[in-house]
Motif scaffolding. Structure first.
Motif, PDB file in Angstrom:
ATOM      1  N   LYS A 103      26.363  28.075  54.510  1.00 26.12           N
ATOM      2  CA  LYS A 103      27.551  28.293  53.691  1.00 26.12           C
ATOM      3  C   LYS A 103      27.504  29.693  53.097  1.00 26.12           C
ATOM      4  O   LYS A 103      26.462  30.145  52.651  1.00 26.12           O
ATOM      5  N   PRO A 104      28.653  30.385  53.078  1.00 32.61           N
ATOM      6  CA  PRO A 104      28.663  31.726  52.497  1.00 32.61           C
ATOM      7  C   PRO A 104      28.446  31.672  50.996  1.00 32.61           C
ATOM      8  O   PRO A 104      28.857  30.734  50.328  1.00 32.61           O
ATOM      9  N   ALA A 105      27.789  32.707  50.482  1.00 26.84           N
ATOM     10  CA  ALA A 105      27.520  32.765  49.034  1.00 26.84           C
ATOM     11  C   ALA A 105      28.796  32.999  48.277  1.00 26.84           C
ATOM     12  O   ALA A 105      29.649  33.761  48.704  1.00 26.84           O
ATOM     13  N   ARG A 106      28.922  32.324  47.147  1.00 25.13           N
ATOM     14  CA  ARG A 106      30.100  32.499  46.279  1.00 25.13           C
ATOM     15  C   ARG A 106      29.952  33.792  45.494  1.00 25.13           C
ATOM     16  O   ARG A 106      28.892  34.070  44.935  1.00 25.13           O
ATOM     17  N   SER A 107      30.984  34.606  45.450  1.00 25.13           N
ATOM     18  CA  SER A 107      30.924  35.858  44.711  1.00 25.13           C
ATOM     19  C   SER A 107      31.056  35.601  43.228  1.00 25.13           C
ATOM     20  O   SER A 107      31.553  34.577  42.796  1.00 25.13           O
ATOM     21  N   LYS A 108      30.621  36.573  42.433  1.00 23.44           N
ATOM     22  CA  LYS A 108      30.713  36.442  40.982  1.00 23.44           C
ATOM     23  C   LYS A 108      32.135  36.431  40.499  1.00 23.44           C
ATOM     24  O   LYS A 108      32.436  35.961  39.433  1.00 23.44           O
ATOM     25  N   ARG A 120      36.674  39.907  36.571  1.00 23.61           N
ATOM     26  CA  ARG A 120      36.848  38.615  35.921  1.00 23.61           C
ATOM     27  C   ARG A 120      36.686  38.738  34.406  1.00 23.61           C
ATOM     28  O   ARG A 120      37.376  38.074  33.640  1.00 23.61           O
ATOM     29  N   GLN A 121      35.794  39.601  33.949  1.00 19.35           N
ATOM     30  CA  GLN A 121      35.670  39.828  32.505  1.00 19.35           C
ATOM     31  C   GLN A 121      36.955  40.403  31.930  1.00 19.35           C
ATOM     32  O   GLN A 121      37.387  40.009  30.841  1.00 19.35           O
ATOM     33  N   LEU A 122      37.565  41.346  32.662  1.00 18.16           N
ATOM     34  CA  LEU A 122      38.827  41.912  32.195  1.00 18.16           C
ATOM     35  C   LEU A 122      39.894  40.837  32.122  1.00 18.16           C
ATOM     36  O   LEU A 122      40.671  40.775  31.156  1.00 18.16           O
ATOM     37  N   CYS A 123      39.950  39.962  33.125  1.00 16.96           N
ATOM     38  CA  CYS A 123      40.948  38.890  33.137  1.00 16.96           C
ATOM     39  C   CYS A 123      40.759  37.945  31.950  1.00 16.96           C
ATOM     40  O   CYS A 123      41.729  37.512  31.323  1.00 16.96           O
ATOM     41  N   ILE A 124      39.503  37.610  31.640  1.00 21.61           N
ATOM     42  CA  ILE A 124      39.232  36.703  30.525  1.00 21.61           C
ATOM     43  C   ILE A 124      39.659  37.337  29.208  1.00 21.61           C
ATOM     44  O   ILE A 124      40.283  36.688  28.355  1.00 21.61           O
ATOM     45  N   LEU A 125      39.330  38.617  29.023  1.00 25.88           N
ATOM     46  CA  LEU A 125      39.698  39.301  27.784  1.00 25.88           C
ATOM     47  C   LEU A 125      41.215  39.378  27.630  1.00 25.88           C
ATOM     48  O   LEU A 125      41.763  39.088  26.557  1.00 25.88           O
ATOM     49  N   VAL A 126      41.908  39.757  28.697  1.00 28.17           N
ATOM     50  CA  VAL A 126      43.365  39.870  28.645  1.00 28.17           C
ATOM     51  C   VAL A 126      43.992  38.517  28.341  1.00 28.17           C
ATOM     52  O   VAL A 126      44.948  38.410  27.552  1.00 28.17           O
ATOM     53  N   ALA A 127      43.467  37.450  28.948  1.00 36.84           N
ATOM     54  CA  ALA A 127      44.007  36.104  28.695  1.00 36.84           C
ATOM     55  C   ALA A 127      43.840  35.710  27.229  1.00 36.84           C
ATOM     56  O   ALA A 127      44.740  35.113  26.629  1.00 36.84           O
ATOM     57  N   ARG A 128      42.708  36.046  26.647  1.00 38.15           N
ATOM     58  CA  ARG A 128      42.480  35.705  25.234  1.00 38.15           C
ATOM     59  C   ARG A 128      43.407  36.499  24.321  1.00 38.15           C
ATOM     60  O   ARG A 128      43.960  35.958  23.352  1.00 38.15           O
ATOM     61  N   LEU A 129      43.562  37.781  24.607  1.00 36.78           N
ATOM     62  CA  LEU A 129      44.467  38.597  23.793  1.00 36.78           C
ATOM     63  C   LEU A 129      45.910  38.113  23.927  1.00 36.78           C
ATOM     64  O   LEU A 129      46.670  38.106  22.962  1.00 36.78           O
ATOM     65  N   ILE A 136      38.921  48.733  22.142  1.00 37.00           N
ATOM     66  CA  ILE A 136      37.862  47.766  22.419  1.00 37.00           C
ATOM     67  C   ILE A 136      37.230  48.108  23.771  1.00 37.00           C
ATOM     68  O   ILE A 136      37.695  49.011  24.479  1.00 37.00           O
ATOM     69  N   ALA A 137      36.163  47.384  24.126  1.00 36.86           N
ATOM     70  CA  ALA A 137      35.479  47.635  25.398  1.00 36.86           C
ATOM     71  C   ALA A 137      34.934  46.331  25.950  1.00 36.86           C
ATOM     72  O   ALA A 137      34.593  45.406  25.195  1.00 36.86           O
ATOM     73  N   LEU A 138      34.846  46.255  27.288  1.00 38.02           N
ATOM     74  CA  LEU A 138      34.225  45.108  27.937  1.00 38.02           C
ATOM     75  C   LEU A 138      32.713  45.217  27.821  1.00 38.02           C
ATOM     76  O   LEU A 138      32.152  46.316  27.886  1.00 38.02           O
ATOM     77  N   PRO A 139      32.004  44.112  27.663  1.00 34.36           N
ATOM     78  CA  PRO A 139      30.536  44.160  27.763  1.00 34.36           C
ATOM     79  C   PRO A 139      30.115  44.384  29.211  1.00 34.36           C
ATOM     80  O   PRO A 139      30.891  44.163  30.141  1.00 34.36           O
ATOM     81  N   LYS A 140      28.892  44.816  29.410  1.00 36.23           N
ATOM     82  CA  LYS A 140      28.393  45.020  30.768  1.00 36.23           C
ATOM     83  C   LYS A 140      28.288  43.687  31.490  1.00 36.23           C
ATOM     84  O   LYS A 140      28.015  42.680  30.854  1.00 36.23           O
ATOM     85  N   PRO A 141      28.553  43.615  32.790  1.00 34.68           N
ATOM     86  CA  PRO A 141      28.747  44.735  33.714  1.00 34.68           C
ATOM     87  C   PRO A 141      30.155  45.310  33.738  1.00 34.68           C
ATOM     88  O   PRO A 141      30.378  46.332  34.355  1.00 34.68           O
ATOM     89  N   GLY A 142      31.138  44.648  33.125  1.00 35.69           N
ATOM     90  CA  GLY A 142      32.505  45.170  33.100  1.00 35.69           C
ATOM     91  C   GLY A 142      33.219  44.982  34.415  1.00 35.69           C
ATOM     92  O   GLY A 142      33.723  45.945  35.008  1.00 35.69           O
ATOM     93  N   LEU A 185      35.317  49.444  32.376  1.00 29.18           N
ATOM     94  CA  LEU A 185      35.772  48.816  33.617  1.00 29.18           C
ATOM     95  C   LEU A 185      34.995  49.334  34.826  1.00 29.18           C
ATOM     96  O   LEU A 185      35.500  49.358  35.942  1.00 29.18           O
ATOM     97  N   ASP A 186      33.733  49.754  34.629  1.00 31.52           N
ATOM     98  CA  ASP A 186      33.009  50.459  35.688  1.00 31.52           C
ATOM     99  C   ASP A 186      32.624  49.580  36.863  1.00 31.52           C
ATOM    100  O   ASP A 186      32.232  50.104  37.913  1.00 31.52           O
ATOM    101  N   ASN A 187      32.689  48.268  36.735  1.00 32.93           N
ATOM    102  CA  ASN A 187      32.285  47.402  37.842  1.00 32.93           C
ATOM    103  C   ASN A 187      33.463  46.635  38.446  1.00 32.93           C
ATOM    104  O   ASN A 187      33.268  45.631  39.120  1.00 32.93           O
ATOM    105  N   VAL A 188      34.673  47.122  38.219  1.00 31.57           N
ATOM    106  CA  VAL A 188      35.847  46.520  38.854  1.00 31.57           C
ATOM    107  C   VAL A 188      36.008  47.142  40.234  1.00 31.57           C
ATOM    108  O   VAL A 188      36.149  48.361  40.365  1.00 31.57           O
ATOM    109  N   ALA A 189      35.980  46.313  41.272  1.00 34.60           N
ATOM    110  CA  ALA A 189      36.045  46.808  42.639  1.00 34.60           C
ATOM    111  C   ALA A 189      37.346  47.555  42.882  1.00 34.60           C
ATOM    112  O   ALA A 189      38.409  47.145  42.428  1.00 34.60           O
ATOM    113  N   GLY A 190      37.239  48.676  43.588  1.00 38.73           N
ATOM    114  CA  GLY A 190      38.417  49.452  43.945  1.00 38.73           C
ATOM    115  C   GLY A 190      38.810  50.491  42.927  1.00 38.73           C
ATOM    116  O   GLY A 190      39.739  51.272  43.182  1.00 38.73           O
TER     117      GLY A 190
END
Length: 554
Positions: free
Chosen positions: A533-538, A98-107, A89-95, A127-132
């Motif tokens: 106030k600092p901006a909330r990250s995605k 948090r998307q990975l966490c949601i998918l893993v939780a559902r599985l 399977i694959a994550l939808p963009k942006p990948g 997983l191209d947009n996972v930091a690090g």
């Protein structure tokens, strides 16, 4: 043909629709070590096919005894289909993370098919947009039923499908082992009859073991070698759970965690991790205005597998109770207190006897154990009972050398475990190649904001490292966009945004005769500008100094 132990079968009996009983390693790979930057799905399938013989878990399924008169058996699946178990399977963009966490939780929330071998593997791309993480990384989420393995035997299964070098060794040409014939119903009933004849003797033996254990515990409490933790506080995580899950994780440097433990006399890496979990729970429940006065208590599984039995699957664990000292504000004092609690808990555990719990489950008749567990879960009795633990924290040490699958290097390693009524929060601590991670999964109704709890873990870690005196910025899941910098005439550096703002102010001053718009008049006191106030990250993470707005979804 192999029969499940009483403890293995308990995980089958305890499985209901809202509480699947499987554990799951999540590993992330960098394919740049392959030389081609690509790992094809069919290569992963071939890797599994070449390693199936390394663990019996892969090809055996359940054979239930009629009427649950005895514990079930493992038998080989004659119609084993590898492509059913390994999926792509694959994550939808942006990948992102948090998307990975949601998918893993559902599985993770989906139960396994009991008509087949009790495991599934999901290869996850995008997983191209996972930091690090470098571009092109992929993940593998491997679900295995808790009846088949515990944490220690799970590490051995992970080793079975990985290599120590990017170039895997050539597969050995071996004749397949003979098919294990499963027992028929009559044979299982005859075995159950003989087992039930021995049950009274096993129960009598258990009683004779329990009386000395009770005496040792009584003597230890009297001598103040340890203390019983008494009645546990109830939190939002100690109630009936929903079928839905959330997942998150925090990564730390193992060398720095080892450095932190030196700040407390006799402390261990596990003590540091428990104190971080205690600090995170304290921050999270304070934010909800739900922090109990007394300390929360964690259940810590302990491997009681003998050295001569390291290659076996199944469960051979006992459980320790350790106070997380969420009642202590100072992180360094909390670390020392957690260590003292752990020392006392080990003494208590030794007084009771490490294998008493496993022996107890083995001595109970199968049909009685199944009926009791299902009645407690089905009637809601388990959710209404006073909690034994507030959460589970299991530490599974992993290899400290790089691992590879199909030439791709493992760059991250996490773990997931089961949640149940009255235990809606589970922590899995995994270490690998100089890293250590605290992963968590929880009921989504109990923790609607997993990104905030993830940040609580980082904040608790940062508070401890500051108290110890280690200068370190914890890792974050946030990807920040760097602004283009220019050089001003004075030689200082400023952003293009700041320069445009300065030019606008200059034009405004010129039009108003040298007075800036909004400048204070003579004889008046200038008002302080409000702090933005600092901006909330995605990804849901936040600065440790500013509390973000709470979200109600993953």
């Amino acid at each position: 043909m192999h029969q499940l132990s009483g403890l293995d079968a308990t995980f089958l009996y305890a499985e209901v629709n809202n509480s699947p009983m499987h554990i799951a390693p999540l590993t992330i790979y960098d394919p740049s070590t392959t030389g081609t930057d690509v790992v094809r799905f069919k290569d992963i399938l071939q890797t599994f096919a070449n390693r199936l013989h390394r663990s019996p878990v892969f090809k055996r399924k359940l054979a239930m005894v009629p009427l649950n008169l005895d514990q079930p058996y493992w038998v080989e699946d004659e119609n084993f289909d590898l492509e059913f178990h390994v999926r792509h399977i694959a994550l939808p963009k942006p990948g992102d993370w948090r998307q990975l966490c949601i998918l893993v939780a559902r599985l993770h929330a989906r139960p396994l098919d009991r008509a087949r071998p009790l495991w599934e593997a999901y290869v996850i791309e995008g997983l191209d947009n996972v930091a690090g993480l470098p571009k092109g990384c992929f993940a593998m989420f491997l679900k295995i039923h808790h009846a088949a393995i515990d944490g220690a035997s799970g590490v051995e299964i992970i080793s079975a499908i990985h290599d120590l070098t990017p170039v895997p060794p050539p597969p050995r040409e071996e004749a397949p082992p003979p098919m294990d014939r499963g027992p028929g119903n009559l044979e299982m009933l005859w075995r159950a009859y003989k087992a039930n004849l021995r049950a009274p003797l096993q129960l009598a033996r258990l009683v004779t073991q329990g009386i000395p254990a009770w005496r040792r515990v009584h003597a230890g409490v009297k001598a103040k070698k340890f203390r019983t933790l008494g009645e546990k506080e109830r939190t939002r995580f100690n109630a009936a759970i929903s079928p839905h899950r959330v997942f998150g994780a925090a990564d730390f440097d193992l060398a720095l965690v080892r450095q932190m433990k030196e700040a407390a006399t006799g402390a261990t890496v596990n003590d540091v991790i428990l104190s971080i979990v205690g600090g995170a729970l304290r921050l999270y429940l304070l934010d909800k205005q739900e922090l109990p006065e007394r300390s929360l208590v964690a259940g810590a599984p302990v491997n009681v597998r003998p050295q001569t039995d390291t290659g076996s699957a199944g469960n051979q664990v006992s459980m320790m109770s350790i106070a997380l000292r969420t009642d202590i504000t100072d992180p360094l004092a909390r670390l020392q207190a957690v260590h003292d609690e752990a020392v006392g808990s080990k003494a208590y555990h030794q007084a009771v006897g490490a294998r008493l719990m496993t022996d107890m489950t083995q001595s109970l008749p199968a049909e009685l154990a199944a009926l009791a567990v299902r009645a407690a879960l089905g009637s809601g009795l388990m959710a209404g009972m006073k909690p034994i633990f507030n959460t589970i924290v299991t530490n599974v040490p992993g290899p400290q050398v790089p691992l590879y699958m199909g030439g791709a290097k493992v760059v991250r390693s996490y773990g997931l475990g089961p949640c149940a009524d009255n235990l809606g929060l589970f922590h899995a601590v995994t270490s690998y190649n100089g890293q250590i991670a605290i992963a968590f999964q929880a009921c989504r109704q109990m923790m609607p904001d997993p990104g905030f709890y993830e940040q609580c873990l980082y904040d608790a870690y940062k508070a401890l490292q500051q108290a110890v005196g280690i200068q370190l910025q914890p890792k974050t899941r946030v990807k920040t966009k760097t602004k283009t910098k220019i050089k001003t005439k004075t030689g200082t550096r400023a952003t293009t945004k700041a320069r445009a703002k300065t030019q606008a102010k200059t034009k405004s001053r010129a039009k108003s005769g040298g007075k800036e718009s909004g400048a204070p008049q003579a004889g008046t006191t200038p008002k302080a500008k409000p702090v933005p106030k600092p901006a909330r990250s995605k990804t849901g993470t936040r600065s440790s100094a500013v509390r973000p707005k709470r979200t109600t979804s993953q």
